[in-house]
Design a protein around this motif. Structure first.
Motif, PDB file in Angstrom:
ATOM      1  N   PRO A 218       0.809  -1.229   0.000  1.00 26.97           N
ATOM      2  CA  PRO A 218       0.000   0.000   0.000  1.00 26.97           C
ATOM      3  C   PRO A 218       0.841   1.277   0.000  1.00 26.97           C
ATOM      4  CG  PRO A 218      -0.867  -1.586   1.570  1.00 26.97           C
ATOM      5  CD  PRO A 218       0.458  -2.115   1.120  1.00 26.97           C
ATOM      6  N   ARG A 219       1.967   1.259   0.733  1.00 23.11           N
ATOM      7  CA  ARG A 219       2.834   2.439   0.723  1.00 23.11           C
ATOM      8  C   ARG A 219       3.484   2.628  -0.641  1.00 23.11           C
ATOM      9  NH1 ARG A 219       5.890   2.013   6.657  1.00 23.11           N
ATOM     10  NH2 ARG A 219       3.960   2.014   7.909  1.00 23.11           N
ATOM     11  N   PHE A 220       3.877   1.519  -1.251  1.00 22.02           N
ATOM     12  CA  PHE A 220       4.459   1.573  -2.591  1.00 22.02           C
ATOM     13  C   PHE A 220       3.454   2.132  -3.601  1.00 22.02           C
ATOM     14  CE2 PHE A 220       4.985  -0.791  -6.654  1.00 22.02           C
ATOM     15  CZ  PHE A 220       6.173  -0.202  -7.079  1.00 22.02           C
ATOM     16  N   MET A 221       2.194   1.731  -3.458  1.00 23.77           N
ATOM     17  CA  MET A 221       1.140   2.207  -4.367  1.00 23.77           C
ATOM     18  C   MET A 221       0.595   3.578  -3.961  1.00 23.77           C
ATOM     19  SD  MET A 221       0.568  -0.262  -6.657  1.00 23.77           S
ATOM     20  CE  MET A 221      -1.127  -0.105  -7.229  1.00 23.77           C
ATOM     21  N   ARG A 222       0.985   4.048  -2.760  1.00 22.24           N
ATOM     22  CA  ARG A 222       0.511   5.321  -2.223  1.00 22.24           C
ATOM     23  C   ARG A 222      -1.014   5.349  -2.129  1.00 22.24           C
ATOM     24  NH1 ARG A 222       4.520   9.725  -5.270  1.00 22.24           N
ATOM     25  NH2 ARG A 222       6.481   8.822  -4.467  1.00 22.24           N
ATOM     26  N   GLN A 223      -1.556   4.216  -1.669  1.00 24.04           N
ATOM     27  CA  GLN A 223      -3.004   4.102  -1.493  1.00 24.04           C
ATOM     28  C   GLN A 223      -3.292   3.370  -0.188  1.00 24.04           C
ATOM     29  OE1 GLN A 223      -4.417   2.003  -4.977  1.00 24.04           O
ATOM     30  NE2 GLN A 223      -5.090   3.885  -5.946  1.00 24.04           N
ATOM     31  N   ASP A 224      -4.265   3.853   0.555  1.00 19.87           N
ATOM     32  CA  ASP A 224      -4.748   3.136   1.716  1.00 19.87           C
ATOM     33  C   ASP A 224      -5.648   1.996   1.245  1.00 19.87           C
ATOM     34  OD1 ASP A 224      -5.375   3.066   4.744  1.00 19.87           O
ATOM     35  OD2 ASP A 224      -7.339   3.149   3.794  1.00 19.87           O
ATOM     36  N   LEU A 225      -5.512   0.816   1.853  1.00 18.87           N
ATOM     37  CA  LEU A 225      -6.300  -0.332   1.392  1.00 18.87           C
ATOM     38  C   LEU A 225      -7.796  -0.097   1.537  1.00 18.87           C
ATOM     39  CD1 LEU A 225      -4.241  -3.412   2.683  1.00 18.87           C
ATOM     40  CD2 LEU A 225      -4.437  -2.545   0.345  1.00 18.87           C
ATOM     41  N   ALA A 226      -8.217   0.519   2.622  1.00 19.16           N
ATOM     42  CA  ALA A 226      -9.649   0.778   2.816  1.00 19.16           C
ATOM     43  C   ALA A 226     -10.165   1.746   1.766  1.00 19.16           C
ATOM     44  CB  ALA A 226      -9.894   1.315   4.222  1.00 19.16           C
ATOM     45  N   ALA A 227      -9.400   2.800   1.494  1.00 15.32           N
ATOM     46  CA  ALA A 227      -9.827   3.782   0.489  1.00 15.32           C
ATOM     47  C   ALA A 227      -9.851   3.171  -0.909  1.00 15.32           C
ATOM     48  CB  ALA A 227      -8.888   4.988   0.525  1.00 15.32           C
ATOM     49  N   ALA A 228      -8.845   2.350  -1.210  1.00 17.76           N
ATOM     50  CA  ALA A 228      -8.801   1.701  -2.524  1.00 17.76           C
ATOM     51  C   ALA A 228      -9.975   0.736  -2.693  1.00 17.76           C
ATOM     52  CB  ALA A 228      -7.479   0.958  -2.702  1.00 17.76           C
ATOM     53  N   SER A 229     -10.322   0.010  -1.621  1.00 13.95           N
ATOM     54  CA  SER A 229     -11.463  -0.902  -1.675  1.00 13.95           C
ATOM     55  C   SER A 229     -12.765  -0.134  -1.857  1.00 13.95           C
ATOM     56  CB  SER A 229     -11.535  -1.752  -0.404  1.00 13.95           C
ATOM     57  OG  SER A 229     -10.416  -2.592  -0.298  1.00 13.95           O
ATOM     58  N   ALA A 230     -12.906   0.963  -1.139  1.00 15.92           N
ATOM     59  CA  ALA A 230     -14.122   1.770  -1.257  1.00 15.92           C
ATOM     60  C   ALA A 230     -14.275   2.323  -2.670  1.00 15.92           C
ATOM     61  CB  ALA A 230     -14.084   2.913  -0.245  1.00 15.92           C
ATOM     62  N   GLN A 231     -13.160   2.704  -3.270  1.00 17.59           N
ATOM     63  CA  GLN A 231     -13.192   3.218  -4.637  1.00 17.59           C
ATOM     64  C   GLN A 231     -13.659   2.140  -5.614  1.00 17.59           C
ATOM     65  OE1 GLN A 231      -9.371   4.672  -5.937  1.00 17.59           O
ATOM     66  NE2 GLN A 231     -10.004   4.858  -8.072  1.00 17.59           N
ATOM     67  N   GLU A 232     -13.133   0.919  -5.449  1.00 15.57           N
ATOM     68  CA  GLU A 232     -13.530  -0.172  -6.335  1.00 15.57           C
ATOM     69  C   GLU A 232     -14.975  -0.591  -6.076  1.00 15.57           C
ATOM     70  OE1 GLU A 232     -13.181  -3.197  -9.281  1.00 15.57           O
ATOM     71  OE2 GLU A 232     -12.224  -1.260  -8.878  1.00 15.57           O
ATOM     72  N   GLU A 233     -15.394  -0.607  -4.820  1.00 13.87           N
ATOM     73  CA  GLU A 233     -16.778  -0.960  -4.504  1.00 13.87           C
ATOM     74  C   GLU A 233     -17.750   0.037  -5.108  1.00 13.87           C
ATOM     75  OE1 GLU A 233     -17.990  -1.632  -0.561  1.00 13.87           O
ATOM     76  OE2 GLU A 233     -17.282  -3.705  -0.533  1.00 13.87           O
ATOM     77  N   GLU A 234     -17.385   1.309  -5.091  1.00 17.12           N
ATOM     78  CA  GLU A 234     -18.256   2.329  -5.679  1.00 17.12           C
ATOM     79  C   GLU A 234     -18.413   2.098  -7.174  1.00 17.12           C
ATOM     80  OE1 GLU A 234     -18.559   7.223  -5.981  1.00 17.12           O
ATOM     81  OE2 GLU A 234     -17.008   6.275  -4.752  1.00 17.12           O
ATOM     82  N   ARG A 235     -17.330   1.685  -7.818  1.00 20.61           N
ATOM     83  CA  ARG A 235     -17.419   1.390  -9.254  1.00 20.61           C
ATOM     84  C   ARG A 235     -18.292   0.173  -9.514  1.00 20.61           C
ATOM     85  NH1 ARG A 235     -15.531  -1.782 -13.155  1.00 20.61           N
ATOM     86  NH2 ARG A 235     -14.423  -3.121 -11.689  1.00 20.61           N
ATOM     87  N   LEU A 236     -18.119  -0.873  -8.690  1.00 20.43           N
ATOM     88  CA  LEU A 236     -18.895  -2.098  -8.868  1.00 20.43           C
ATOM     89  C   LEU A 236     -20.356  -1.916  -8.479  1.00 20.43           C
ATOM     90  CD1 LEU A 236     -16.413  -4.683  -7.313  1.00 20.43           C
ATOM     91  CD2 LEU A 236     -16.966  -4.447  -9.734  1.00 20.43           C
ATOM     92  N   ARG A 237     -20.596  -1.096  -7.488  1.00 15.37           N
ATOM     93  CA  ARG A 237     -21.916  -1.021  -6.887  1.00 15.37           C
ATOM     94  C   ARG A 237     -22.923  -0.293  -7.745  1.00 15.37           C
ATOM     95  NH1 ARG A 237     -20.338   0.703  -2.261  1.00 15.37           N
ATOM     96  NH2 ARG A 237     -20.633   2.927  -2.576  1.00 15.37           N
ATOM     97  N   GLY A 238     -22.495   0.773  -8.390  1.00 13.08           N
ATOM     98  CA  GLY A 238     -23.475   1.578  -9.100  1.00 13.08           C
ATOM     99  C   GLY A 238     -24.401   2.233  -8.088  1.00 13.08           C
ATOM    100  N   SER A 239     -25.684   1.930  -8.164  1.00  8.37           N
ATOM    101  CA  SER A 239     -26.664   2.506  -7.240  1.00  8.37           C
ATOM    102  C   SER A 239     -26.997   1.576  -6.078  1.00  8.37           C
ATOM    103  CB  SER A 239     -27.955   2.826  -8.008  1.00  8.37           C
ATOM    104  OG  SER A 239     -28.488   1.645  -8.582  1.00  8.37           O
ATOM    105  N   ALA A 240     -26.330   0.413  -5.998  1.00 10.79           N
ATOM    106  CA  ALA A 240     -26.638  -0.548  -4.936  1.00 10.79           C
ATOM    107  C   ALA A 240     -26.037  -0.084  -3.612  1.00 10.79           C
ATOM    108  CB  ALA A 240     -26.090  -1.930  -5.297  1.00 10.79           C
TER     109      ALA A 240
END
Length: 561
Positions: A182-204
């Protein structure tokens, strides 16, 4: 100690089960966030118990290993073959890279430090936390043109190398996958997961593994018909886009036949099942909510099925829903979705793969229909097809006897490689032809856990005395080499995945990398930090591949060192 030696000489099986019990007890002890685990604990206790003098027939070891390695292949078969397609090229490449980098690291270090074949294989098994390497390497050693004493000594060294390097093997994977990446990618795992979930979720609405919402998404409510009077059931369900189902209509204390699509009258009591947001949104179009529907007990059911429907592999949930006839999916809701025993987010853009287990929720007849259409229902009786299992293991052992001469060098899969490939094929065939070959998940897990633990215990009991001498001679060196074998392939794979394969999301990359090392503790830490099921999707693919790739490292190390 003489009396204990006498007891174990008369009943060596008692030593086996005592060691298993002690090993799993020790394996449960936590050191911070680390646990040795049942297999590691059993190996440690076997070395200790062996000091009183214990010998167990090698036939027991062979049978336990065959059961274990076949079960590994059987459970991974559907996912393994389903993963071999263009859409999983990144995961395939990452898993293959980790395996090749690990093999190269082990072989180079073994030659640089003059390790024998046994220590090299044990180094691979422990540093890569792939317990199956102990089995495949030990099996490969028996096929070398060596004396029984030499083979026994090398097999003891396999166990030693594994025991010395296993602890950091688990810890190092956690450090790299859950902290450095995560430090190498400069992303927090929770934030990265939330970003992907938002893409997958749509309006769900949001979801996650192990989460039990205070307001569950599927609800059942009863209404007294008011505004809906004069409308039939079908029109109300279509208005809600099939996100709710009218399961029962009571009129003057009598249940109407839902199949006839009756027109509702004022004062009717209807029981509605569906997604919470749609039930609430449609409430005003139905009538007034009531506490209960008198004299109308209604029971809903959860039913599981393995997804194998032809033509729908690797489609999103939204795409599958759009392709199905509304009558087919009427009254059925997806309660959960798991892959290789791990929960996936039930979101519109989540990709379903053959071999996934779907839990349907609805009335009995509706869930039965859905399970049949999805693939094949999971057997409720939990009985194993021993005919199928026996034939599968036999085929694998026979394949392991085949020898191919390449450049004058005899090459063979051995019992381990043969049983693994047979398990993969028979597990895949079962997913395609579900009318035979049942091996319930709980039974398969028992074969894996007990088979491997018993195998490792026999190895430790039979060769534990020799182990102490080698530990004194090479302990520190093997530990330090294990640190290198643990970290170097992961760090190289991190660079390979980021700059060559193009991973951009830290949560997805972390899941894929931990799966490529079949590192369950690291994956657990990733799930804990991400607080999401997003990493599960790539993990399941690379984990299935790694179970095969890393297991085959055992005989390759024996052949190359």
């Amino acid at each position: 100690m003489n009396w204990l030696h006498e007891v174990f000489s008369r009943s060596p099986e008692a030593a086996l089960f005592l060691t298993l019990a002690l090993g799993y007890a020790v394996g449960k002890i936590k050191f911070g966030r680390f646990q040795l685990g049942g297999v590691g604990g059993s190996l440690l206790m076997a070395v200790i118990v062996s000091q009183v003098g214990v010998q167990i027939d090698d036939g027991v070891k062979a049978v336990m290993f065959a059961l274990f390695i076949y079960a590994v292949g059987y459970s991974s078969g559907p996912q393994f073959f389903s993963s071999l397609n263009r859409s999983s090229l990144k995961e395939i490449a990452l898993a293959a890279f980790v395996a090749l980098a690990s093999l190269a690291t082990v072989v180079v270090l073994a030659r640089m430090f003059a390790l024998d074949k046994g220590l090299a294989a044990g180094l691979a098994g422990g540093a890569l936390t792939q317990s199956a390497i102990i089995g495949t390497a030990s099996d490969a050693l028996t096929r070398l043109p060596l004396s029984p004493e030499q083979i026994k000594s090398l097999q003891a060294n396999v166990a030693i190398g594994y025991a010395v390097t296993y602890v950091f093997g688990s810890l190092g994977a956690i450090i790299v996958c859950a902290n450095i990446l995560p430090r190498f990618m400069r992303q927090d795992l929770a934030a990265a997961s939330a970003q992907e979930e938002e893409r997958l979720r749509g309006s769900a609405p949001p979801s996650g593994p192990g989460i039990s919402p205070a307001m569950p998404p599927l609800v059942g409510r009863a209404f007294e018909v008011g505004a809906a009077a004069g409308r039939n059931i079908t029109s109300l369900e279509q208005q809600a886009d099939q996100a709710l189902t009218i399961e029962r209509v009571m009129r003057s204390g009598q249940a109407l036949d839902i199949a006839e699509d009756p027109v509702l009258e004022k004062g009717d009591i209807v029981i509605v099942i569906g997604r919470r947001e749609q039930v609430i949104a449609q409430a005003n179009f139905i009538g007034t909510e009531v506490l209960d529907a008198e004299d109308s007990p209604l029971v809903m059911q959860s039913r599981q099925a393995v997804f194998t429907r032809k033509g729908m592999n690797r489609m999103t949930i939204a795409q599958i829903k759009a392709m199905l006839d509304p009558a087919m999916r009427h009254g059925v809701y997806i309660e959960s979705l798991t892959r290789m025993g791990r929960p996936l987010p039930v979101l519109p853009e989540t990709v379903a793969m053959h071999g996934d287990v779907v839990t349907f929720y609805g009335a009995d007849s509706d869930t039965a229909r859905a399970a049949k259409e999805a693939g094949y229902p999971l057997a409720a009786d939990n009985k194993t097809d021993f005919v199928y299992m026996g034939l599968g293991i036999m085929v694998g052992l026979l394949v392991g006897l085949l020898v191919a001469n390449v450049g004058g060098i005899p090459l063979t899969l051995g019992a381990g490689g043969g049983a693994l490939l047979s398990g993969l094929f028979f597990g895949w065939l079962r997913s395609k032809r579900p009318m035979f070959g049942a091996l319930p998940p709980a039974a398969g897990q028992l074969l894996q856990d007990f088979g491997l633990a018993a195998f490792v215990t026999v190895v430790g009991l039979n060769s534990g005395k020799e182990a102490l001498v080698t530990i004194q001679e090479h302990g520190v060196t093997i530990f330090l080499l294990g640190v290198v074998v643990t970290l170097l392939p992961l760090l190289l794979a991190m660079l390979f995945g980021r700059y060559i394969l193009g991973y951009r999301n830290a949560a997805i990359f972390a899941g894929a990398l931990s799966g490529s090392r079949s590192a369950n503790p690291a994956f657990g830490a990733i799930l804990d930090k991400s607080q999401s099921a997003v990493p599960t999707v790539p993990f399941a693919i690379t984990y299935a591949l790694a179970n095969v790739f890393l297991t085959l490292i055992g005989p390759l190390v024996i052949g190359l060192v």
